[in-house]
Design a protein around this motif. Sequence first.
Motif, PDB file in Angstrom:
ATOM      1  N   MET A   1      35.800  31.193  -6.089  1.00 56.20           N
ATOM      2  CA  MET A   1      36.746  31.287  -4.980  1.00 56.20           C
ATOM      3  C   MET A   1      36.208  30.724  -3.663  1.00 56.20           C
ATOM      4  O   MET A   1      36.970  30.540  -2.718  1.00 56.20           O
ATOM      5  N   ILE A   2      34.903  30.426  -3.601  1.00 50.08           N
ATOM      6  CA  ILE A   2      34.318  30.010  -2.326  1.00 50.08           C
ATOM      7  C   ILE A   2      33.858  28.558  -2.352  1.00 50.08           C
ATOM      8  O   ILE A   2      34.287  27.745  -1.540  1.00 50.08           O
ATOM      9  N   ASN A   3      32.990  28.201  -3.313  1.00 48.12           N
ATOM     10  CA  ASN A   3      32.341  26.890  -3.281  1.00 48.12           C
ATOM     11  C   ASN A   3      33.003  25.854  -4.173  1.00 48.12           C
ATOM     12  O   ASN A   3      32.912  24.656  -3.892  1.00 48.12           O
ATOM     13  N   ASN A   4      33.641  26.270  -5.253  1.00 47.30           N
ATOM     14  CA  ASN A   4      34.234  25.313  -6.201  1.00 47.30           C
ATOM     15  C   ASN A   4      35.677  25.688  -6.485  1.00 47.30           C
ATOM     16  O   ASN A   4      36.039  26.060  -7.605  1.00 47.30           O
ATOM     17  N   THR A   5      36.508  25.621  -5.469  1.00 42.89           N
ATOM     18  CA  THR A   5      37.899  26.053  -5.609  1.00 42.89           C
ATOM     19  C   THR A   5      38.748  25.043  -6.389  1.00 42.89           C
ATOM     20  O   THR A   5      39.855  25.381  -6.808  1.00 42.89           O
ATOM     21  N   TYR A   6      38.253  23.823  -6.577  1.00 40.67           N
ATOM     22  CA  TYR A   6      39.030  22.812  -7.290  1.00 40.67           C
ATOM     23  C   TYR A   6      38.375  22.394  -8.605  1.00 40.67           C
ATOM     24  O   TYR A   6      38.738  21.372  -9.185  1.00 40.67           O
ATOM     25  N   CYS A   7      37.405  23.183  -9.067  1.00 35.92           N
ATOM     26  CA  CYS A   7      36.795  22.906 -10.367  1.00 35.92           C
ATOM     27  C   CYS A   7      37.724  23.405 -11.472  1.00 35.92           C
ATOM     28  O   CYS A   7      38.146  24.562 -11.455  1.00 35.92           O
ATOM     29  N   PRO A   8      38.047  22.568 -12.493  1.00 35.71           N
ATOM     30  CA  PRO A   8      38.980  22.996 -13.551  1.00 35.71           C
ATOM     31  C   PRO A   8      38.310  23.738 -14.702  1.00 35.71           C
ATOM     32  O   PRO A   8      38.936  23.967 -15.731  1.00 35.71           O
ATOM     33  N   ILE A   9      37.045  24.116 -14.543  1.00 32.27           N
ATOM     34  CA  ILE A   9      36.321  24.857 -15.577  1.00 32.27           C
ATOM     35  C   ILE A   9      36.211  26.317 -15.145  1.00 32.27           C
ATOM     36  O   ILE A   9      35.657  26.622 -14.085  1.00 32.27           O
TER      37      ILE A   9
ATOM     38  N   ILE B   1      36.585  13.561  -8.106  1.00 38.01           N
ATOM     39  CA  ILE B   1      35.906  14.273  -9.184  1.00 38.01           C
ATOM     40  C   ILE B   1      35.227  13.286 -10.123  1.00 38.01           C
ATOM     41  O   ILE B   1      35.711  12.171 -10.350  1.00 38.01           O
ATOM     42  N   THR B   2      34.083  13.673 -10.672  1.00 38.51           N
ATOM     43  CA  THR B   2      33.318  12.813 -11.583  1.00 38.51           C
ATOM     44  C   THR B   2      33.021  13.557 -12.876  1.00 38.51           C
ATOM     45  O   THR B   2      33.120  14.794 -12.950  1.00 38.51           O
ATOM     46  N   ASP B   3      32.606  12.794 -13.914  1.00 38.67           N
ATOM     47  CA  ASP B   3      32.246  13.415 -15.191  1.00 38.67           C
ATOM     48  C   ASP B   3      31.070  14.355 -15.033  1.00 38.67           C
ATOM     49  O   ASP B   3      31.017  15.424 -15.664  1.00 38.67           O
ATOM     50  N   ASN B   4      30.105  13.983 -14.229  1.00 40.08           N
ATOM     51  CA  ASN B   4      28.937  14.824 -14.019  1.00 40.08           C
ATOM     52  C   ASN B   4      29.323  16.151 -13.358  1.00 40.08           C
ATOM     53  O   ASN B   4      28.804  17.214 -13.709  1.00 40.08           O
ATOM     54  N   TYR B   5      30.284  16.093 -12.413  1.00 45.00           N
ATOM     55  CA  TYR B   5      30.753  17.314 -11.756  1.00 45.00           C
ATOM     56  C   TYR B   5      31.459  18.228 -12.748  1.00 45.00           C
ATOM     57  O   TYR B   5      31.260  19.448 -12.745  1.00 45.00           O
ATOM     58  N   ILE B   6      32.277  17.656 -13.636  1.00 46.92           N
ATOM     59  CA  ILE B   6      32.996  18.439 -14.636  1.00 46.92           C
ATOM     60  C   ILE B   6      32.023  19.158 -15.568  1.00 46.92           C
ATOM     61  O   ILE B   6      32.225  20.312 -15.958  1.00 46.92           O
ATOM     62  N   ARG B   7      30.949  18.484 -15.949  1.00 44.35           N
ATOM     63  CA  ARG B   7      29.999  19.072 -16.896  1.00 44.35           C
ATOM     64  C   ARG B   7      29.223  20.244 -16.295  1.00 44.35           C
ATOM     65  O   ARG B   7      28.770  21.122 -17.025  1.00 44.35           O
ATOM     66  N   ASN B   8      29.052  20.243 -14.995  1.00 47.32           N
ATOM     67  CA  ASN B   8      28.149  21.219 -14.377  1.00 47.32           C
ATOM     68  C   ASN B   8      28.839  22.277 -13.512  1.00 47.32           C
ATOM     69  O   ASN B   8      28.204  23.263 -13.146  1.00 47.32           O
ATOM     70  N   CYS B   9      30.108  22.083 -13.162  1.00 46.81           N
ATOM     71  CA  CYS B   9      30.743  23.013 -12.228  1.00 46.81           C
ATOM     72  C   CYS B   9      31.384  24.187 -12.959  1.00 46.81           C
ATOM     73  O   CYS B   9      31.722  24.097 -14.142  1.00 46.81           O
ATOM     74  N   ASN B  10      31.517  25.281 -12.262  1.00 47.82           N
ATOM     75  CA  ASN B  10      32.286  26.451 -12.686  1.00 47.82           C
ATOM     76  C   ASN B  10      33.131  26.896 -11.506  1.00 47.82           C
ATOM     77  O   ASN B  10      32.634  26.953 -10.373  1.00 47.82           O
ATOM     78  N   PHE B  11      34.392  27.229 -11.763  1.00 48.27           N
ATOM     79  CA  PHE B  11      35.282  27.626 -10.680  1.00 48.27           C
ATOM     80  C   PHE B  11      34.785  28.903 -10.019  1.00 48.27           C
ATOM     81  O   PHE B  11      34.359  29.854 -10.680  1.00 48.27           O
TER      82      PHE B  11
END
Length: 373
Positions: free
Chosen positions: A211-219, A199-209
């Motif tokens: 059930m299909i594509n971002n199952t491990y995003c904490p946002i 995981i990266t800072d850029n991913y954290i800023r832009n991802c949203n959880f």
Amino acid sequence: MWSCITDFFTYETTKSVVVKSWTIGIINRVVQLLIITYFIGWVFLYEKAYQVRDTAIESSVMTKVKGFGIYKDKVMDVADYVTPTQGASVFCIITKLITTENQVQGYCPEVSCCCLSQSVLLLKLAKKHFCSCSGILTGKCVHSHANVSKCQMKGWCPAEVDTIKTTPMMEVENFTIFIKNSIRFPTFNYTKGNFLPTITDNYIRNCNFDMINNTYCPIFRVGDVVRYAQQNFTELARKGGVIGIKIGWMCDLDKSDDQCNPSYSFTRLDAMSQRTSVSPGYNFRFAKYYKMENGTDYRTLVKAYAIRFDVLVNGNAGKFNMIPTLINMVAAFTSVGVVNSTGIKIQCQSSLCTSNFSIVLCVFSVLVNRILS
């Protein structure tokens, strides 16, 4: 006495019965096959009985909410609508407020209670029958607006009016919740978090959880959490409610570390409140206190309707261990008759097994002997 001693120092073996019958033999092998399939498929592969398991998971949860909303022409930020402010695993996002400003201690007409005489009031107090009032009733009737008689109370005045209709802050649907979860299994001294190593800072800023594509995003977007819990956001924002965010850690420590990852699920925890008209939803009161120049205390009373989020963490971990493996292997071998005691084989021949009934008795005795052993 001597007979008891000699009986004690003896060695006993179980007897086995050999039945020469195709029917009984097929039944015997089918039963053994079922037992073997059960132990291999269910006990060892599914239940993983060869592992030692740790269910005493240790967990910490930190949360942050972000977003701006507009309520009664005022811009609301995190400090205005999130309570408590510590970022714990249980927090509330306020969606609607009913405020009663400039309350001071004194006497004033009650709003929700009927007017009671002093004798009736004392009788109700003696029976522990209390009205839903904003203060202590004095038993006196006083005139309020439009010459309507109301019961006088002593407390914070003016009395609260909580029946005011107001529109919820709908921007809450697009607020985001950041969840940071760390867990530890003490038996194996194993620690992990819901942040993937990649995981990266850029991913954290832009991802949203999702059930299909971002199952491990904490946002987590609030509207998505409500939808995953199969709830209507508008109704939830109007009445309030409690949503559970469940994080499950089911880890097989015999596999690589990147195989131990969290799984998320969402549910409505106060579902019973949806089925009753008495105290539906979720709300609470709090006050902000001030002091006048002359030293008199006054306050602003707030009745808040909110969506409460409970972050619940559960899980267990397993790892290979020789002791449970041996125990379950012995149980499996014993069940199929692989481990046999040394004994005497009795051949079911001639007069001993001349009928099908006698054969069934022979097989039944064998099965009973194996179960008991």
